[in-house]
Scaffold this active site. Sequence first.
Site, PDB file in Angstrom:
ATOM      1  N   GLY A   8       0.650  -1.305   0.000  1.00 45.86           N
ATOM      2  CA  GLY A   8      -0.092  -0.149  -0.126  1.00 45.86           C
ATOM      3  C   GLY A   8       0.825   1.042   0.153  1.00 45.86           C
ATOM      4  N   ALA A   9       1.951   1.170  -0.994  1.00 47.71           N
ATOM      5  CA  ALA A   9       2.870   2.380  -0.899  1.00 47.71           C
ATOM      6  C   ALA A   9       2.652   3.481  -1.702  1.00 47.71           C
ATOM      7  CB  ALA A   9       4.395   1.839  -0.892  1.00 47.71           C
ATOM      8  N   ASN A  10       1.536   3.522  -2.488  1.00 49.03           N
ATOM      9  CA  ASN A  10       1.423   4.431  -3.383  1.00 49.03           C
ATOM     10  C   ASN A  10       0.901   5.694  -3.130  1.00 49.03           C
ATOM     11  OD1 ASN A  10      -1.006   2.101  -4.008  1.00 49.03           O
ATOM     12  ND2 ASN A  10      -1.787   4.447  -4.420  1.00 49.03           N
ATOM     13  N   GLY A  12      -0.508   8.083   0.815  1.00 47.49           N
ATOM     14  CA  GLY A  12      -0.787   8.187   2.435  1.00 47.49           C
ATOM     15  C   GLY A  12       0.752   7.807   3.183  1.00 47.49           C
ATOM     16  N   GLY A  14       2.173   4.754   3.522  1.00 49.19           N
ATOM     17  CA  GLY A  14       3.186   3.902   2.870  1.00 49.19           C
ATOM     18  C   GLY A  14       4.083   4.703   1.916  1.00 49.19           C
ATOM     19  N   SER A 137      -3.861   0.007  14.366  1.00 45.52           N
ATOM     20  CA  SER A 137      -4.666   1.404  14.619  1.00 45.52           C
ATOM     21  C   SER A 137      -5.258   1.369  16.111  1.00 45.52           C
ATOM     22  CB  SER A 137      -5.596   1.345  13.844  1.00 45.52           C
ATOM     23  OG  SER A 137      -6.811   2.283  13.967  1.00 45.52           O
ATOM     24  N   TYR A 165     -13.344  -3.345  10.908  1.00 48.27           N
ATOM     25  CA  TYR A 165     -12.035  -2.494  10.956  1.00 48.27           C
ATOM     26  C   TYR A 165     -11.280  -2.867  12.173  1.00 48.27           C
ATOM     27  CZ  TYR A 165      -8.384   1.236  10.293  1.00 48.27           C
ATOM     28  OH  TYR A 165      -7.010   1.639  10.123  1.00 48.27           O
TER      29      TYR A 165
END
Length: 285
Positions: A8-10, A12, A14, A137, A165
């Site tokens: 998820g590094a594209n 935010g 990440g 979280s 979540y």
Amino acid sequence: MKNVIITGANSGLGFETAKKIAANKEYRIILACRNMGKAQAAKEDIIAATGNENVEVQIIDTSSFESVHNFAKNIIDSGIRIDVLINNAGISPMRGTGLTADGFDIVFETNYLGHFLLTQLLLPVMNADCRIINITSDMHNPSYGLTWPGVEKIAYGDVDTRSRYAYSKLCMIYFTHALVNYFEKTDKTFVANSFNPGFMADTNFSQGSGKAREQMVKLTAPDRYSTLAQSSTALAEVATSPALADVTDQYFDRSTNTIRSSALSYNQHNAIELWNDSLKFCHLL
């Protein structure tokens, strides 16, 4: 050269963490993302910002066992050894509903189970001092409280919507505890920790929350509030700082400081149940 994988590094957390780590040219960053176009754009931005050209893109969708297996195979076949794995990709229940092709609640598989499988598959190519960081979280301990309904109910979405979540992030902490226990029994020298980035209004994950909600969180729940700059800087430090190389089985709270997570998150029986059921779910038994 040290190799870092961030799911998820594209965007935010990440993305910002990848950029901060890439500022040190001793690191190669592998952006593990499900959208090739966004990942390529992120790669170009990071190279432009840091001058580090050792940034790669690999496709992964943690809501798909097939995708996770393909990603792991590509990494293993490339011959690299992993120094840092940051299990970051995630979705909220407002952005994902229903079951995946593998038959699990999409939030559970995206946020937790896909990362469980990924980590298991990559263990053979981790360097001896590898750091595994599971993004959790503070919502693993919501104000309305959680009780453990059993793994199957969580895995198949048989819990109320607002808790999906929270349970996925509680599972990430249980996963951390179980990993450390596994390492101790097998004489592996990897470390594993949980990292809570807090509520960051300036991320895509919180997009649409608005300034009003940001101010409300700052005023009424300062123990939840953070910024993208603060949390990504801390996460990069947890991933790379020599001073934290031997720290394991801890809960980092929006910083390089550790605190106790919820009382429920230390339930050893639940962690063992989750570990064993996850092995079955992922066909690793």
